[in-house]
Design a protein around this motif. Structure first.
Motif, PDB file in Angstrom:
ATOM      1  N   ARG A 198       0.869  -1.199   0.039  1.00  0.00           N
ATOM      2  CA  ARG A 198       0.009  -0.064   0.134  1.00  0.00           C
ATOM      3  C   ARG A 198       1.035   0.946   0.001  1.00  0.00           C
ATOM      4  N   ASN A 199       0.262   2.170  -0.503  1.00  0.00           N
ATOM      5  CA  ASN A 199       1.219   3.407  -0.661  1.00  0.00           C
ATOM      6  C   ASN A 199       0.955   4.116   0.904  1.00  0.00           C
ATOM      7  N   THR A 200       2.259   4.431   1.420  1.00  0.00           N
ATOM      8  CA  THR A 200       2.539   5.046   2.747  1.00  0.00           C
ATOM      9  C   THR A 200       3.298   6.523   2.453  1.00  0.00           C
ATOM     10  N   LYS A 201       3.277   6.967   1.427  1.00  0.00           N
ATOM     11  CA  LYS A 201       3.955   8.407   1.152  1.00  0.00           C
ATOM     12  C   LYS A 201       2.973   9.476   0.983  1.00  0.00           C
ATOM     13  N   THR A 202       2.184   9.245  -0.041  1.00  0.00           N
ATOM     14  CA  THR A 202       1.118  10.192  -0.440  1.00  0.00           C
ATOM     15  C   THR A 202      -0.152  10.005  -0.123  1.00  0.00           C
ATOM     16  N   ASN A 203      -0.412   8.902   0.721  1.00  0.00           N
ATOM     17  CA  ASN A 203      -1.744   8.549   1.017  1.00  0.00           C
ATOM     18  C   ASN A 203      -2.494   9.468   2.027  1.00  0.00           C
ATOM     19  N   GLY A 204      -3.673   9.627   2.302  1.00  0.00           N
ATOM     20  CA  GLY A 204      -4.267  10.483   3.338  1.00  0.00           C
ATOM     21  C   GLY A 204      -5.474  10.067   3.431  1.00  0.00           C
ATOM     22  N   PRO A 205      -6.427  10.791   4.375  1.00  0.00           N
ATOM     23  CA  PRO A 205      -7.598  10.364   4.757  1.00  0.00           C
ATOM     24  C   PRO A 205      -8.962  10.465   3.379  1.00  0.00           C
ATOM     25  N   THR A 206      -9.729   9.557   3.372  1.00  0.00           N
ATOM     26  CA  THR A 206     -10.818   9.207   2.525  1.00  0.00           C
ATOM     27  C   THR A 206     -12.024   9.494   2.797  1.00  0.00           C
ATOM     28  N   HIS A 207     -12.437   9.618   4.279  1.00  0.00           N
ATOM     29  CA  HIS A 207     -13.747   9.456   4.741  1.00  0.00           C
ATOM     30  C   HIS A 207     -13.889  10.418   5.850  1.00  0.00           C
ATOM     31  N   PRO A 208     -14.957  11.344   6.217  1.00  0.00           N
ATOM     32  CA  PRO A 208     -15.848  11.612   5.329  1.00  0.00           C
ATOM     33  C   PRO A 208     -15.642  12.271   4.361  1.00  0.00           C
ATOM     34  N   ASN A 209     -16.684  12.643   3.226  1.00  0.00           N
ATOM     35  CA  ASN A 209     -16.376  13.663   2.322  1.00  0.00           C
ATOM     36  C   ASN A 209     -15.931  14.855   2.609  1.00  0.00           C
ATOM     37  N   THR A 210     -16.353  15.548   3.697  1.00  0.00           N
ATOM     38  CA  THR A 210     -15.925  16.808   4.033  1.00  0.00           C
ATOM     39  C   THR A 210     -15.131  16.767   5.576  1.00  0.00           C
ATOM     40  N   LYS A 211     -14.077  17.362   5.474  1.00  0.00           N
ATOM     41  CA  LYS A 211     -13.010  17.378   6.663  1.00  0.00           C
ATOM     42  C   LYS A 211     -12.638  15.972   6.855  1.00  0.00           C
ATOM     43  N   ALA A 212     -12.213  15.090   5.931  1.00  0.00           N
ATOM     44  CA  ALA A 212     -11.989  13.859   5.801  1.00  0.00           C
ATOM     45  C   ALA A 212     -10.839  13.496   7.038  1.00  0.00           C
ATOM     46  N   THR A 213     -11.272  12.522   7.776  1.00  0.00           N
ATOM     47  CA  THR A 213     -10.134  12.153   8.978  1.00  0.00           C
ATOM     48  C   THR A 213      -9.681  10.876   9.011  1.00  0.00           C
ATOM     49  N   GLY A 214     -10.333   9.930   8.363  1.00  0.00           N
ATOM     50  CA  GLY A 214     -10.344   8.386   8.253  1.00  0.00           C
ATOM     51  C   GLY A 214      -9.819   8.028   6.911  1.00  0.00           C
ATOM     52  N   GLU A 215      -8.536   7.145   6.780  1.00  0.00           N
ATOM     53  CA  GLU A 215      -8.129   6.485   5.839  1.00  0.00           C
ATOM     54  C   GLU A 215      -8.905   5.175   5.828  1.00  0.00           C
ATOM     55  N   ILE A 216      -9.817   4.817   4.936  1.00  0.00           N
ATOM     56  CA  ILE A 216     -10.456   3.581   5.146  1.00  0.00           C
ATOM     57  C   ILE A 216     -10.504   3.046   3.437  1.00  0.00           C
ATOM     58  N   ASP A 217     -10.277   3.843   2.481  1.00  0.00           N
ATOM     59  CA  ASP A 217     -10.471   3.366   0.993  1.00  0.00           C
ATOM     60  C   ASP A 217      -9.077   3.063   0.646  1.00  0.00           C
ATOM     61  N   TYR A 218      -8.795   2.057  -0.087  1.00  0.00           N
ATOM     62  CA  TYR A 218      -7.344   1.570  -0.677  1.00  0.00           C
ATOM     63  C   TYR A 218      -7.277   1.096  -1.979  1.00  0.00           C
ATOM     64  N   ILE A 219      -6.139   1.526  -2.407  1.00  0.00           N
ATOM     65  CA  ILE A 219      -5.637   0.730  -3.491  1.00  0.00           C
ATOM     66  C   ILE A 219      -4.131   0.254  -3.644  1.00  0.00           C
TER      67      ILE A 219
END
Length: 253
Positions: A198-219
């Protein structure tokens, strides 16, 4: 000296010939319902986001097929038509007279597809894993998997273990995307990291849609796959769903 130069040039040309770039999108679309507009279904906006991303492969979660809350539209078929892509739908559950699950969209030819029910340690909503085999320009075949894991920790643990064991069967390049309902430091993600990168350098929060705080979606990409991250980011689309669309570009070496 000239021979060395020519050899270097030829080597670089061969690398360029066999290296292939793939654009990937993972998006929980909230059955096409903008969170701020109760009852509204806007597949045109979802299709626009997909098209503008220029993704070759797309994994969508929370997709309705002939469900009453979303006007009995076959969202899988409709989004494929709107984007001009091939598709494969993987049902999770029956819902309101229709079906609810995940979809894979592909710009390239789908030469194989499979659907797996994911295991459960405790009773919960059924989840599935969709796997498609896609033939890229030039003939290379890769496998692309899309899923939406359960909310319950006990189930996420057995589901990620199952996916890891399944992924270990593949010799060809293998890509996994989805809403995994798990933070990066959680045990389910650690299980997947035994097999996937998984990407650990340019990853970031994906949820919720505004003021996202949680990374729960991944590639993620199978460790046996020679590749490089070219891009990995969320897209600035905060009104169409309660998740942010996640985009990546990888180069297969």
């Amino acid at each position: 000296m000239n021979k060395i130069f020519l050899t270097l040039v030829l080597s670089l040309c061969l690398v360029g010939l066999y290296a292939q770039s793939i654009r990937i999108l993972s998006y929980n679309i909230h059955h096409g319902n903008p969170p701020a507009e109760s009852g509204k279904i806007d597949l045109q906006n979802i299709a626009r986001i997909i098209t503008e991303s220029k993704a070759d492969l797309v994994g969508l979660q929370e997709v309705d097929v002939r469900v009453s809350r979303s006007q009995l539209i076959d969202q899988a078929k409709e989004l494929a038509a709107l984007t001009g892509m091939s598709y494969f739908f993987s049902k999770g559950i029956d819902l309101e007279g229709g079906e609810y699950g995940t979809v894979v969209l592909s710009k390239h030819k789908i030469v194989g597809n499979r659907r797996y029910d994911l295991p459960m340690a405790v009773a919960s909503e059924n989840r599935s894993l969709a796997v498609v085999d896609v033939e890229l320009p030039g003939g290379k075949v890769i496998s692309f998997a899309n899923t939406h894991l359960d909310l319950k920790e006990e189930n996420k643990l057995v589901q990620t273990k199952y996916i890891t064991e399944l992924g270990d069967w593949y010799d060809r390049p293998f890509i996994l995307v989805g809403d995994l309902n798990a933070r990066p430091d959680s045990k389910p993600i650690q299980i997947l990291e035994e097999y996937f990168v998984r990407n650990t350098k340019t990853n970031g929060p994906t949820h919720p849609n505004t003021k996202a705080t949680g990374e729960i979606d991944y590639i993620m990409v199978g460790k046996h796959t020679p590749f490089r991250w070219t891009a990995y980011k969320t897209l600035p689309e905060s009104t169409a769903s309660d998740h942010l669309p996640l985009f990546a570009e990888i180069t297969l070496d």
